[in-house]
Design an enzyme around this catalytic site. Structure first.
Site, PDB file in Angstrom:
ATOM      1  N   SER A  13       0.902  -1.298   0.014  1.00 29.67           N
ATOM      2  CA  SER A  13       0.041  -0.046  -0.021  1.00 29.67           C
ATOM      3  C   SER A  13       0.909   1.275  -0.070  1.00 29.67           C
ATOM      4  O   SER A  13       1.684   1.232   0.701  1.00 29.67           O
ATOM      5  CB  SER A  13      -0.723  -0.072   1.422  1.00 29.67           C
ATOM      6  N   HIS A  38      -1.341  -1.437  -4.171  1.00 25.51           N
ATOM      7  CA  HIS A  38      -2.638  -1.043  -3.496  1.00 25.51           C
ATOM      8  C   HIS A  38      -2.580   0.416  -3.476  1.00 25.51           C
ATOM      9  O   HIS A  38      -1.518   1.021  -2.623  1.00 25.51           O
ATOM     10  CB  HIS A  38      -2.623  -1.872  -2.347  1.00 25.51           C
ATOM     11  N   ASP A  40      -4.832   3.638  -1.875  1.00 25.30           N
ATOM     12  CA  ASP A  40      -5.536   4.128  -1.059  1.00 25.30           C
ATOM     13  C   ASP A  40      -6.109   5.413  -1.145  1.00 25.30           C
ATOM     14  O   ASP A  40      -5.342   6.408  -0.724  1.00 25.30           O
ATOM     15  CB  ASP A  40      -4.902   3.628   0.349  1.00 25.30           C
ATOM     16  N   MET A  42      -8.573   8.222  -0.490  1.00 26.19           N
ATOM     17  CA  MET A  42      -9.593   8.484   0.485  1.00 26.19           C
ATOM     18  C   MET A  42     -10.063   9.981   0.363  1.00 26.19           C
ATOM     19  O   MET A  42      -9.185  11.126   0.069  1.00 26.19           O
ATOM     20  CB  MET A  42      -8.633   8.498   2.039  1.00 26.19           C
ATOM     21  N   HIS A  71      -8.439   1.057  -4.104  1.00 23.75           N
ATOM     22  CA  HIS A  71      -9.081   1.060  -2.831  1.00 23.75           C
ATOM     23  C   HIS A  71      -9.852   2.288  -2.573  1.00 23.75           C
ATOM     24  O   HIS A  71      -9.376   3.216  -2.197  1.00 23.75           O
ATOM     25  CB  HIS A  71      -8.323   0.621  -1.648  1.00 23.75           C
ATOM     26  N   MET A  73     -11.859   4.606  -0.792  1.00 23.47           N
ATOM     27  CA  MET A  73     -12.619   4.887   0.544  1.00 23.47           C
ATOM     28  C   MET A  73     -13.036   6.105   0.454  1.00 23.47           C
ATOM     29  O   MET A  73     -12.608   7.200   0.932  1.00 23.47           O
ATOM     30  CB  MET A  73     -11.356   4.907   1.624  1.00 23.47           C
ATOM     31  N   MET A 142     -11.493  -5.537   5.602  1.00 25.24           N
ATOM     32  CA  MET A 142     -10.497  -4.395   6.477  1.00 25.24           C
ATOM     33  C   MET A 142     -10.457  -5.147   7.661  1.00 25.24           C
ATOM     34  O   MET A 142     -11.154  -5.457   8.384  1.00 25.24           O
ATOM     35  CB  MET A 142     -11.135  -3.090   6.396  1.00 25.24           C
ATOM     36  N   ASP A 177      -6.535  -6.431   4.268  1.00 22.80           N
ATOM     37  CA  ASP A 177      -6.026  -4.831   4.273  1.00 22.80           C
ATOM     38  C   ASP A 177      -6.234  -4.383   5.624  1.00 22.80           C
ATOM     39  O   ASP A 177      -7.035  -4.089   6.303  1.00 22.80           O
ATOM     40  CB  ASP A 177      -6.846  -4.210   3.418  1.00 22.80           C
TER      41      ASP A 177
HETATM   42  C1  DX5 Z   1      -6.231   1.840   5.405  1.00 26.55           C
HETATM   43  C2  DX5 Z   1      -5.975   1.440   4.086  1.00 26.55           C
HETATM   44  C3  DX5 Z   1      -4.924   0.236   4.199  1.00 26.55           C
HETATM   45  C4  DX5 Z   1      -3.683   0.779   4.791  1.00 26.55           C
HETATM   46  C5  DX5 Z   1      -2.469  -0.317   5.253  1.00 26.55           C
HETATM   47  O1  DX5 Z   1      -7.302   2.834   5.405  1.00 26.55           O
HETATM   48  O2  DX5 Z   1      -6.856   0.929   3.542  1.00 26.55           O
HETATM   49  O3  DX5 Z   1      -4.442  -0.032   2.932  1.00 26.55           O
HETATM   50  O4  DX5 Z   1      -3.075   1.782   4.151  1.00 26.55           O
HETATM   51  O5  DX5 Z   1      -1.667   0.265   5.766  1.00 26.55           O
HETATM   52  P1  DX5 Z   1      -0.729  -0.710   6.954  1.00 26.55           P
HETATM   53  O6  DX5 Z   1      -0.375  -1.876   6.315  1.00 26.55           O
HETATM   54  O7  DX5 Z   1       0.128   0.082   7.584  1.00 26.55           O
HETATM   55  O8  DX5 Z   1      -2.033  -1.056   7.889  1.00 26.55           O
HETATM   56 ZN    ZN Z   2      -6.577   0.025   1.248  1.00 28.39          ZN
END
Ligand code: DX5
Ligand code: ZN
Length: 229
Positions: A13, A38, A40, A42, A71, A73, A142, A177
């Protein structure tokens, strides 16, 4: 879990990578054997953090041929999915919590010609995805509350991994994740995860390449443990 005969995929990620050296960081994990990246995304609305958007995905697309596992979010995943696909996303995962019409969301994203995933927060029961589980390419479980890297794996989510693993067909991926590291990857794999997202365990390590390899070794040790138990 009887035998594990599917491949194990490691998905770094990029949330906690060194953004000032993004291209280098991507090439580093790609050379170390990352199976996919991956991303992320947000929006500061569905989750209490803002990360990055379409321009960064387009920049990443130029750095690698790895699958961009995106992903989302965000609160309106179907509205923004086309822009992410246009930028180079190969797979779009939306959160089941963001829509009352999940099957319509899957269909809309599928129309974009990319892989479709659905994700569940730690507090969302496996049944919440019943309407779409047969229609997605992957389920993203998650194991932290989404929004930040570096959190601890929520052990109570392991049972949900097992439940969902028992419902998926061989072509569907079970991605996990959040809080995945040397000490937690084994239980996620033993529970049925085949695709493991790791952010801080890789990019928080002074040697991300070695960290990635060690994670894969730990995952394969879990596979051997399951297959010989
Ligand atoms: C959290 C993300 C994850 C996160 C993983 O909202 O969806 O992908 O970045 O990071 P670690 O591996 O540090 O938990
Ligand atoms: Zn993620």
């Amino acid at each position: 879990m009887t035998q594990i005969d599917h491949p194990i995929r490691i998905a770094p990620s990029l949330l906690n990578c060194d953004w000032g050296r993004l291209a280098e960081q991507i090439q580093l994990v790609e050379a170390a054997g990352a199976d996919l990246l991956h991303l992320d995304v947000m929006d500061g609305h569905f989750v209490p953090n803002i990360s990055f958007g379409v321009p960064l995905v387009a920049a990443m697309r130029k750095c690698t041929r790895l699958m961009l596992d995106t992903h989302l979010m965000i609160s309106e995943p179907v509205r923004y999915a086309p822009a992410f696909v246009e930028a180079g996303a190969d797979s779009i995962t939306f959160h089941i919590e963001t829509t009352t019409e999940p099957l319509a969301a899957v269909r809309e994203i599928r129309k974009l010609g990319v892989r479709v995933g659905v994700s569940l927060n730690p507090g969302t029961p496996a049944e919440a995805i019943d309407a779409v589980i047969q229609h997605v390419d992957l389920v993203l479980v998650m194991t932290v509350w989404p929004g930040f890297g570096g959190q601890s794996y929520i052990a109570e989510c392991t049972e949900k991994i097992e439940v969902i693993s028992s419902l998926l067909k061989p072509h569907q991926w079970l991605e996990v994740d959040g809080g995945i590291g040397i000490d937690t990857i084994g239980r996620a794999v033993a529970a049925g995860a085949d695709t493991l997202v790791a952010g801080s365990a890789i990019f928080g390590n002074p040697d991300p390449a070695a960290a990635l390899r060690e994670l894969r070794d730990a995952a394969m040790a879990a596979v051997r443990g399951v297959n010989h138990s």
